[in-house]
Structures are given as structure tokens and as C-alpha cells.
Design a protein around this motif. Sequence first.
Motif, mmCIF file in Angstrom:
data_model
loop_
_atom_site.group_PDB
_atom_site.id
_atom_site.type_symbol
_atom_site.label_atom_id
_atom_site.label_comp_id
_atom_site.label_asym_id
_atom_site.label_seq_id
_atom_site.Cartn_x
_atom_site.Cartn_y
_atom_site.Cartn_z
ATOM 1 N N TYR A 75 6.854 6.083 9.462
ATOM 2 C CA TYR A 75 6.096 7.012 8.616
ATOM 3 C C TYR A 75 4.614 6.716 8.724
ATOM 4 O O TYR A 75 4.216 5.662 9.219
ATOM 5 N N ASP A 250 2.412 7.599 1.493
ATOM 6 C CA ASP A 250 3.591 6.888 2.009
ATOM 7 C C ASP A 250 4.422 6.309 0.873
ATOM 8 O O ASP A 250 5.538 5.848 1.108
ATOM 9 N N ASN A 251 3.894 6.329 -0.344
ATOM 10 C CA ASN A 251 4.631 5.811 -1.488
ATOM 11 C C ASN A 251 5.111 6.936 -2.398
ATOM 12 O O ASN A 251 5.361 6.721 -3.584
HETATM 13 MG MG MG Z 1 4.900 1.569 0.582
#
Ligand code: MG
Length: 491
Positions: A75, A250-251
Amino acid sequence: MTTHALFDNSYVRLGSAFHRPTRPTPVAAPLLLKLNRPLAAELGLDIAELDGADGAAVLSGNRVLSGAEPIAAAYAGHQFGNFVPQLGDGRAILLGEVVDRNGRRRDIQLKGSGPTPFSRGGDGRAAIGPVLREYLVSEAMAALGVPTTRALAAVATGEPVYREVALPGAILTRVASSHIRVGTFQFFAARGDEASITRLADYVIERHYPKAAGAPNPYRALLEGVCARQAALVAHWMRIGFIHGVMNTDNMSIAGETIDYGPCAFMDTYDPATVFSSIDRTGRYAYANQPRIAQWNLARLAETLLARLDPDESRAVEIAHEILAGFAETFQTAQLDGFRRKIGLRRAREEDAALIGDLLACMAQEGADFTLTFRGLGAAAESAEADTALRALFADPAAFDAWAQRWRIRLALEEETPAERRAAMDAVNPALIPRNHLVEAALSAARDGDLAPFERLNAALVDPFHVDPGDADLAALPPMPEAAYRTFCGT
Ligand code: MG
Ligand code: AMP
């Protein structure tokens, strides 16, 4: 172990563009610190087999179950607004997927299990503190009813990890609806790999948004679905005083779960500008910024799907804007409804937003504790005698009195009995949250080999809307003001 029969690894089948096969790196002396038995049962895993030395071998990655196909997922992501085209699982390895007892497909992932092709020079490891912190906080979130990844187990590795100092190493077994992130879409967008975006979007629709498949434009329905879940999720964070701390793209989970517990923490004293993370110097991810950051992240997701929203580019942009405006609207509604319930109102009236806003402003001004104030309102709604404890939370108690007078006039327009109202309020206003001083005390004891405070806090947080008489200290105000409380990323 009998668990192997359950693995069905659909993400692996997406193909090699999506991940790299990666084996966990064995550790010296795995020791089970904590096993989440109810969750193991829910997943259909054999608890007896997970509990002993054999279980520690599996949960540390020393033994890979047959049927598991361990991978590190690819990712990208915007970190504090800066795009990084390749991040990926640098310290996590997806063992595979199981279909649980309720027919839900769940990822089982080891976090801290050694380097991967995405480690970028990192050691792929985690220290015991952050592992137990994620365990405590993610399980507390689940008990609070917030969509979240879960913690199945924590094992000590018997090896040190080197941060600023040497710390005992540990591995978390994380369970998620999936580990697909906004950044997973961005990974392919950054490479101009439109075929993989379509493949991923179709996969996400099938796994997480099956209703979207029947929509006139499934990709549009997908984006709407992701926005709706994020709006509900962030509204839930806001009404329990949760600060994620590192809302990088990305979180952000595509499935709408809270994911990647690093520097997250709950507020004690209400202050909308609260930031705990040591690396968030500008307050980008402060409590009050979370809704607009979520919307910003969703705009990044929309960009990757643009070509699928409409063949005409300017029309596609228009559609994306409409959907993102819909996010703001859905969030506002969820926010207002949620806080209405927190102060005991069931029916909606025009003046409610001002009443709620004025309470929050007063709490900020007078340094009131977020959790205790809302919890105390339940008792005060039933009987004004409870005002004594509530007033004491405000630096100037008269400020609360003035608000409470307006509140009671508004409550009189509602229909429930005081007892009914209190029960409804106590069911949405938790008495217990993983308060920072309690979490720190539990982690510090665990680093010294004493897991008792961790166990006690974890057990109490299983039912955050109820406090056992012996746990009154866990619900109380922190002994010291938290002004300087700082959290760190390094899980
Ligand atoms: Mg992360
Ligand atoms: P996070 O901020 O925790 O979400 O992590 C951001 C990125 O850094 C992810 O790609 C992680 O896999 C990677 N990362 C963080 N810590 C480590 C580590 N100790 N070793 C390797 N990669 C790491």
C-alpha cells in the motif's frame, strides 16, 4: 492444530501485484502474554491449542499453520499530507483469512513478526508497550461498540528491540474485517495501474459492500458506502473523546474500522485542540480536526476511483464532490444525533445544536473531564442531587449551573420518565475509558514483568458502561493533570 481447515485466503488470490509472500522471522523464546478467548471462540479457533507453548509458537510466527499463506500487503499513503508511493506492511504479516462462526470473513495478521519486503530499513519488530497498548485500546473500543480491528493475542518474543533504549519485544495478533486501506487504492493509482484498481474495487465491493454490486454504478455506490461508514466511525470517536492520532490515508480502513493504534489516546479534560502524538507538531490530527481529515482522506480515495464514476471527467469530479459533501452531511447528522442522546434528548429540536455546543464550550473553558461530565449527566437527569459531583468537574461550578438550567427546561419537553432517560444515557455515556494514566501504569508494570494491572484494566473495560464497586478508581479523575501527556508511534 485443527485451525488450518478454516483458512481461505482470498486476498492472496488477487495476484502478485497486491502483496509479497513473506514468512514471519522466528523469535528466540515466545511466551504467551494474553489470549483473547472469547474472540478465539468467535473465530472458531481451538482455544486449548492456542493456550500453551504450541499456541505461543503459532502466535509468534515460529510455526506457520498449514493453510496459512503469509504475505506482506502493498500500500501507499499520505503521511501528514505528504504522499509516499510505497509503504506496505513493514512489520506486519497477514497469515490468512478465516470465516468466523457468524459467517464473517476475518483477516488474521501478526504485527511485529519481522522484516518484510516493505520494511524500508526498519526491523519489522514491536516492543511490548505498544503491543499491549493496542491490545487494551482496540479491545476497549470494541466493548464501546466502535467498529475496530481486534486483538487476538500478545506474545513476548524473548528478544530485545532497539528503539531509543533496548525494550522487550512482542507480537500482536490482529484480527480485522480486512486490512485494505485508502492507501491500497493509492498504491495502484500512483503506478497508473487502472486494472488493479478495478480488481481491488470489485474485491472490496464483494467483501465489504455487497449491496453496491447491484447499484447502477457500483463504484459510485462503493465510494458512498466508504464515506458513510467513515462518517459514522469518526462521529463515534468524537462522542467518546477518542483521538486516533495518525489519520494518514494508509491508516484508514476501507471496511470502516478503526485501525493502526499507534499514538491514539482518549481525552481526559475536554479540549477540542487536544493532540497527544509527539510527531503531530502542527495538530493536524487534533480531536476537532478528525472529521475534516477523514473527508480529506476520502477525497484521496475518490481521486483513485474517478475514471469509474463517469466517463466524462468533469462530470466524474462533480459526482465525487457530491459524495464528499454527503460525507460532511452524514457526519453532522451523526454527530448531532449522538450528542443529543448523550445529553438525554430523543426528539430533535432546532435549539439542540446550540445547547450541545454551549455545554462543550463551557467544558473546554472550565476544564471539565469529558467522560465524567457526560456520565454524570445521566444521574443529574434523574435527580438534581447528582449536580454536586458534576459541578465539581468545572473550575467555575456556576458555569455548569447556568447551562443545567437551560438543559432542564429542554428535558421537560421530552417524554420518558427520569429513570428511563437515565438508563438510555448510561447506555451511551461510558463510565470507563482506557485513561492515559491507567494505560501507562499497566504498560510500565508489564515491562517489569507484572501483567496484573494490564489484566485488571482489560477486564474492567469489557463492560465500560458499568463500574464494579472495586473498580471505582479506574473510573475516577486522573490524579494529575495530563497537560504534558505524549504518545509515540512505534508499535
Ligand atoms: Mg499504519
Ligand atoms: P504506522 O505509522 O505505524 O501506520 O506505520 C507507517 C509505515 O511504517 C508502515 O508501512 C509500517 O509498516 C512501517 N513501519 C513502522 N515501524 C516499522 C518497523 N519497526 N519496521 C518496519 N516497518 C515499520
